[in-house]
Write a protein that holds these residues in place. Structure first.
Motif, PDB file in Angstrom:
ATOM      1  N   PHE A 417       0.808  -1.219   0.000  1.00 48.93           N
ATOM      2  CA  PHE A 417       0.000   0.000   0.000  1.00 48.93           C
ATOM      3  C   PHE A 417       0.844   1.273   0.000  1.00 48.93           C
ATOM      4  CE2 PHE A 417      -3.119  -2.962   2.071  1.00 48.93           C
ATOM      5  CZ  PHE A 417      -4.005  -2.993   1.005  1.00 48.93           C
ATOM      6  N   ALA A 418       2.047   1.171   0.557  1.00 54.61           N
ATOM      7  CA  ALA A 418       2.891   2.383   0.603  1.00 54.61           C
ATOM      8  C   ALA A 418       4.295   2.039   0.132  1.00 54.61           C
ATOM      9  CB  ALA A 418       2.925   2.928   2.021  1.00 54.61           C
ATOM     10  N   SER A 490       2.644  -6.502  -9.775  1.00 59.32           N
ATOM     11  CA  SER A 490       1.217  -6.716  -9.482  1.00 59.32           C
ATOM     12  C   SER A 490       0.895  -6.338  -8.035  1.00 59.32           C
ATOM     13  CB  SER A 490       0.817  -8.150  -9.786  1.00 59.32           C
ATOM     14  OG  SER A 490       1.719  -9.019  -9.156  1.00 59.32           O
ATOM     15  N   ARG A 491       1.862  -6.526  -7.155  1.00 62.67           N
ATOM     16  CA  ARG A 491       1.617  -6.129  -5.759  1.00 62.67           C
ATOM     17  C   ARG A 491       1.546  -4.608  -5.646  1.00 62.67           C
ATOM     18  NH1 ARG A 491       5.216  -9.445  -1.518  1.00 62.67           N
ATOM     19  NH2 ARG A 491       3.793  -8.378  -0.102  1.00 62.67           N
ATOM     20  N   LEU A 492       2.301  -3.949  -6.508  1.00 59.88           N
ATOM     21  CA  LEU A 492       2.314  -2.473  -6.451  1.00 59.88           C
ATOM     22  C   LEU A 492       1.052  -1.858  -7.061  1.00 59.88           C
ATOM     23  CD1 LEU A 492       6.043  -1.666  -7.319  1.00 59.88           C
ATOM     24  CD2 LEU A 492       4.887  -1.240  -5.152  1.00 59.88           C
ATOM     25  N   LEU A 522       3.357   2.349 -11.309  1.00 61.53           N
ATOM     26  CA  LEU A 522       2.464   2.613 -10.179  1.00 61.53           C
ATOM     27  C   LEU A 522       1.097   3.062 -10.678  1.00 61.53           C
ATOM     28  CD1 LEU A 522       4.931   4.615  -7.884  1.00 61.53           C
ATOM     29  CD2 LEU A 522       4.586   2.150  -8.007  1.00 61.53           C
ATOM     30  N   PRO A 523       0.055   2.769  -9.908  1.00 57.73           N
ATOM     31  CA  PRO A 523      -1.263   3.239 -10.342  1.00 57.73           C
ATOM     32  C   PRO A 523      -1.341   4.770 -10.303  1.00 57.73           C
ATOM     33  CG  PRO A 523      -1.369   2.243  -8.155  1.00 57.73           C
ATOM     34  CD  PRO A 523       0.018   2.019  -8.646  1.00 57.73           C
ATOM     35  N   ARG A 524      -2.113   5.329 -11.219  1.00 53.00           N
ATOM     36  CA  ARG A 524      -2.228   6.788 -11.266  1.00 53.00           C
ATOM     37  C   ARG A 524      -3.034   7.328 -10.092  1.00 53.00           C
ATOM     38  NH1 ARG A 524      -1.727   9.698 -16.653  1.00 53.00           N
ATOM     39  NH2 ARG A 524      -0.214   8.394 -17.698  1.00 53.00           N
ATOM     40  N   GLN A 525      -3.988   6.525  -9.664  1.00 54.99           N
ATOM     41  CA  GLN A 525      -4.807   6.939  -8.524  1.00 54.99           C
ATOM     42  C   GLN A 525      -4.048   6.646  -7.248  1.00 54.99           C
ATOM     43  OE1 GLN A 525      -7.701   8.441  -8.136  1.00 54.99           O
ATOM     44  NE2 GLN A 525      -7.862   8.779 -10.325  1.00 54.99           N
ATOM     45  N   GLN A 544       6.330  17.773 -10.680  1.00 59.80           N
ATOM     46  CA  GLN A 544       5.035  17.432 -11.278  1.00 59.80           C
ATOM     47  C   GLN A 544       5.059  16.076 -11.971  1.00 59.80           C
ATOM     48  OE1 GLN A 544       2.641  20.318 -12.797  1.00 59.80           O
ATOM     49  NE2 GLN A 544       3.327  21.853 -11.353  1.00 59.80           N
ATOM     50  N   LEU A 545       6.259  15.553 -12.145  1.00 60.20           N
ATOM     51  CA  LEU A 545       6.369  14.183 -12.659  1.00 60.20           C
ATOM     52  C   LEU A 545       5.698  13.205 -11.703  1.00 60.20           C
ATOM     53  CD1 LEU A 545      10.120  13.813 -13.662  1.00 60.20           C
ATOM     54  CD2 LEU A 545       8.170  13.532 -15.161  1.00 60.20           C
ATOM     55  N   VAL A 546       5.772  13.559 -10.434  1.00 63.20           N
ATOM     56  CA  VAL A 546       5.265  12.663  -9.399  1.00 63.20           C
ATOM     57  C   VAL A 546       3.939  13.160  -8.817  1.00 63.20           C
ATOM     58  CG1 VAL A 546       5.861  11.526  -7.228  1.00 63.20           C
ATOM     59  CG2 VAL A 546       7.675  12.181  -8.795  1.00 63.20           C
ATOM     60  N   LEU A 547       3.874  14.478  -8.624  1.00 59.24           N
ATOM     61  CA  LEU A 547       2.740  15.038  -7.882  1.00 59.24           C
ATOM     62  C   LEU A 547       1.593  15.460  -8.789  1.00 59.24           C
ATOM     63  CD1 LEU A 547       4.808  17.383  -5.551  1.00 59.24           C
ATOM     64  CD2 LEU A 547       3.843  15.174  -4.946  1.00 59.24           C
ATOM     65  N   LYS A 548       0.400  15.524  -8.188  1.00 63.06           N
ATOM     66  CA  LYS A 548      -0.740  16.054  -8.941  1.00 63.06           C
ATOM     67  C   LYS A 548      -0.594  17.570  -9.027  1.00 63.06           C
ATOM     68  CE  LYS A 548      -3.966  12.592  -7.250  1.00 63.06           C
ATOM     69  NZ  LYS A 548      -3.561  12.325  -5.862  1.00 63.06           N
ATOM     70  N   ARG A 549      -1.319  18.140  -9.962  1.00 63.30           N
ATOM     71  CA  ARG A 549      -1.177  19.571 -10.186  1.00 63.30           C
ATOM     72  C   ARG A 549      -1.571  20.416  -8.971  1.00 63.30           C
ATOM     73  NH1 ARG A 549      -4.170  21.882 -15.065  1.00 63.30           N
ATOM     74  NH2 ARG A 549      -4.351  23.640 -13.681  1.00 63.30           N
ATOM     75  N   ASP A 550      -2.558  19.932  -8.241  1.00 58.05           N
ATOM     76  CA  ASP A 550      -3.040  20.746  -7.121  1.00 58.05           C
ATOM     77  C   ASP A 550      -2.362  20.371  -5.795  1.00 58.05           C
ATOM     78  OD1 ASP A 550      -4.083  18.275  -6.863  1.00 58.05           O
ATOM     79  OD2 ASP A 550      -6.119  18.899  -6.361  1.00 58.05           O
ATOM     80  N   HIS A 551      -1.129  19.917  -5.883  1.00 59.94           N
ATOM     81  CA  HIS A 551      -0.437  19.520  -4.656  1.00 59.94           C
ATOM     82  C   HIS A 551      -0.124  20.729  -3.776  1.00 59.94           C
ATOM     83  CE1 HIS A 551       3.007  20.612  -7.253  1.00 59.94           C
ATOM     84  NE2 HIS A 551       3.514  21.041  -6.129  1.00 59.94           N
TER      85      HIS A 551
END
Ligand SMILES: Nc1ncnc2c1ncn2[C@@H]1O[C@H](COP(=O)(O)OP(=O)(O)OP(=O)(O)O)[C@@H](O)[C@H]1O
Length: 742
Positions: A417-418, A490-492, A522-525, A544-551
């Protein structure tokens, strides 16, 4: 080793390759756009432009609105109250809307749901005044209202203003001349910042109750106003058209003090104070406030729900600086004054924390916990040794608990999960140890590491046989597992939280390619968090490669503040390169003599120099250990653990120990030769002065490396003279060097 890897990797990646990587990962549409931008960058650029345009238009509208109200009031005040109408009418022919209509439209727009971010934090609830006049009164919690007599707490409602309702001018704050040109309604309702000034504030509310140009009494009192020089004086100098007066106030001349003295004598002008930043807002933006005892009503203290919602929203956006201001801890403390039991973390984690004697949050933990627990993406910057690891481990544990308790607990494979990425093996092990301590009372939740230098197959078996909801990995080894199709991918797929520690290093060119490949799996969500003590501008951009725009961007250091700890004394010696091997033993001995419980780290630029320095110091009978990438992992781990536990020990190391390593109570950090960059200097120095303790840092450079000092010019680095060396020590060092190189 690191610098070699960095150089090797950085050289090979060109801009066009980046755009190809980008476009491949984003899928669909043209691969590149003008300027080599990818689809996302192109889209974001246009969105940004559109936002800027919209803001500009809004600003223009506000200015227009302000000007129109001013014209209207001026006309009503100095001439026929209808002249405002006339002016409006005459102007009407030039535009599609009358001023009144325009004001009404704007007022409606500002009153609309969703326009709350135009409001000022101080704004109070809207309610009908109790004087029966039907005026709208808006309570203001703080400064804005201070200039207004308590007897006249009502203020204008723009909706009333536009519909022609009479109101008391003394209470109006129509003329907010804030830098952004906002019109302030009803005591700053739309006032953007505290330092903005309403010209209308300067009216004596009591007097203006009788002279209000929009009041029905106005016509009758107009003559009185004109005949009374003092009142007119007040109005002219300090009222709506009193800009000259403000300028004078700003320059603080004798004349001003005289004038202020006169004002002081005037009824209602006692205890005037200037507030506001003229630097930021121009000379017009000095706000004059008058201290008035107000009878605070329950409604002022507990405003209606809608305003509470706005306040809540605003308080969430409050800068970390403000959070710090409110704290009970001293300014230089790393703690915020808030306790962990005041947060919403699980009781079992709280139990583990108190078992480790941890009760209070550090500032970074306080600033980030709620944000991270809310599931938002964040980029977090905080000084070294202030508890960033715990700041991300706690949300990681909460995420796992939430995921395990949620309905989607049925997975074909054991989910991770993390995922926490960090640059070095020792750091990964350290974070894992901290995570395990926090999970002490949580059964069935496991933390595991994937780091280089261990046997691949063993890793795989361990991952399969033991619980692992939180995985801590170095990028290279994690990629090995992903690419070897060990079932990790698959676990990720169930991943909820992705954390990058030392984010600036991992997003730098040396690691970025690996990190990108990992992100692809990694999943996008998911929620993503980036942490570091140093976040240069370029890293903010690529984040922004990693973070969402509204971080969120959480910076507990603060713009323009020193990134190192005040309690760490920093000095620098510039000496010829060949003398460094003589100087280091001398400096060490000096420190050892003065510090009985010494614990020293000596950073060298390469593995080879580290090895040589270690041999030399060992030959000189100093108690010393070495860590660098040339050493087997077993040795590295053993030495790292030993150094954690010990006192009176010297660790000679390359940059593998520069980031994140938490060796408690290090008394001195010596950096021999310049570090790879400013950030690395800060991280190396950060091995001392942890948890708010003191320490010492010494940079030893050759004359040709002096240029690097330019990069550190904002840090309190003191140059110190080259110490005189004992000729016996020199001879001894030369002999030992000969022996060790033989
Ligand atoms: N709230 C707290 N109360 C007391 N000690 C704490 C608290 N939070 C963290 N610590 C301790 O502070 C030390 C430093 O923490 P940590 O290594 O996480 O710092 P860091 O900010 O990640 O440093 P760096 O920037 O060097 O990576 C650790 O020993 C940790 O256990």
């Amino acid at each position: 080793m690191y610098s070699l890897i960095l150089r090797e990797r950085s050289g090979s990646l060109t801009g066009s390759l980046w755009s190809r990587i980008f476009s491949r990962n984003m899928g669909g549409g043209p691969r590149t756009f003008p300027g080599g931008l990818n689809k996302w960058q192109w889209k974001r650029m246009h969105e940004k432009k559109a936002r800027e345009k919209e803001n500009k238009l809004l600003d223009q509208e506000k200015q227009l609105y302000e000007a129109r109200i001013r014209t209207e009031i001026r006309a009503k005040m100095w001439g026929n109250p209808d002249s405002g109408e006339k002016t409006a009418k005459s102007k009407q022919s030039h535009g599609p809307m009358s001023p009144k209509e325009h004001i009404k439209t704007l007022a409606d727009r500002f009153m609309k749901a969703g326009a709350e971010d135009l409001w000022n934090e101080n704004d109070g609830p809207v309610k009908e005044s109790d004087d029966g006049s039907g005026l709208t009164r808006r309570d203001n919690g703080r400064s804005c209202s201070n200039s207004i007599d308590s007897s006249s707490n009502s203020s204008i409602d723009v909706r009333k203003l536009v519909s022609g309702t009479c109101y008391s001018m003394g209470n109006s704050r129509v003329f907010d001349r804030s830098r952004r040109g906002f019109s302030s309604m009803s005591r700053g309702r739309f006032k953007r910042n505290e330092s903005s000034c309403d010209e209308g504030d300067d009216f004596d509310a009591k007097k203006l109750d009788t002279v209000s140009p929009f009041s029905p009494k106005f016509a009758g009192t107009k003559e009185k106003v004109k005949s009374s020089k003092s009142v007119v004086g007040v109005i002219r100098n300090k009222g709506l058209f009193g800009r000259r007066k403000f300028r004078k106030n700003d320059s603080s001349t004798e004349e001003d003090s005289e004038e202020e003295g006169e004002e002081g004598k005037m009824n209602g002008w006692l205890d005037l104070r200037k507030t506001g930043s003229s630097a930021a807002l121009g000379n017009h933006d000095i706000k004059l406030t008058k201290r008035v005892n107000r009878n605070v009503t329950d409604e002022e203290l507990y405003p209606p729900l809608d305003i509470n919602t706005v306040r809540e929203d605003l308080s969430k956006r409050k800068s970390v600086d403000n959070v710090i201001e409110e704290n009970r801890e001293p300014h230089d403390s790393i703690y915020s004054g808030k306790r962990f039991d005041e947060s919403s973390i699980s009781p079992l984690t709280l139990k583990a924390l108190s078992a480790s004697g941890i009760v209070k949050m550090t500032r970074v933990q306080d600033a980030t916990l709620s944000e991270c627990l809310d599931g938002k993406d964040a980029l977090v910057k905080a000084k070294t040794g202030t508890g960033k690891s715990m700041a991300f481990l706690l949300p990681a544990i909460e995420t796992v608990l939430k995921a395990m308790n949620s309905g989607n607990g049925i997975h074909k494979v054991a989910p991770i999960f993390a995922l926490i990425l960090c640059p070095t093996r020792e750091l990964a092990s350290q974070i894992a140890a901290e995570g395990k301590a926090l999970l002490k009372y949580h059964d069935g939740i496991g933390v595991q590491t994937l780091i280089g230098g261990t046997r691949f197959k063993l890793d795989q078996q361990r991952l399969e046989s033991e619980p692992c909801q939180i995985l801590i990995a170095t990028p290279g080894r994690l990629l090995d597992h992903i690419e070897n199709k060990s079932g990790l991918t698959s676990r990720l797929m169930a991943l909820k939280l992705f954390i990058v520690d030392e984010a600036d290093l991992l997003l730098d060119l040396g690691f970025r390619r690996d990190v990108e490949k990992i992100i692809d799996c990694l999943p996008r969500q998911r929620q993503s968090l980036l942490f570091s003590a140093t976040i240069p501008k370029e890293v903010r951009r690529v984040s922004q490669l990693v973070l969402k725009r509204d971080h969120s961007y959480i910076d507990t250091i603060g713009l323009g503040c020193v990134e190192t700890h005040d309690k760490v004394k920093q000095s620098c010696i510039v000496a010829p390169h060949e003398s460094h091997f003589h100087l280091v033993p001398h400096l060490l001995k000096e420190h050892i003599n003065n510090t009985p419980d010494y614990k020293i780290i000596v950073f060298c630029s390469t593995g080879m120099v580290t090895s040589l320095m270690y041999t030399l110091l060992r030959e000189m009978k100093l108690i010393v250990r070495e860590i660098h990438a040339r050493k087997p992992q077993l040795h590295r781990t053993r030495v790292s653990d030993e150094f954690k536990e010990s006192k009176r020990l010297i660790l000679v190391t390359s940059d593998v120990s520069a980031r994140g390593m938490n060796y408690p109570d290090v008394t001195l950090v010596i950096q021999v030769g310049i570090p790879s960059d400013r950030e690395q200097y800060i991280h190396r120095l950060g091995r001392t002065g942890r948890e708010g303790k003191g320490g010492e840092g010494l940079l030893l450079i050759a004359p040709w490396e002096r240029y690097f000092l330019d990069e550190l010019k904002d840090l309190p680095l003191e140059p110190i003279p080259v110490p005189d060396l004992d000729s016996r020590v020199k001879l001894q060092v030369c002999l030992n060097l000969l022996l060790s190189s033989a």
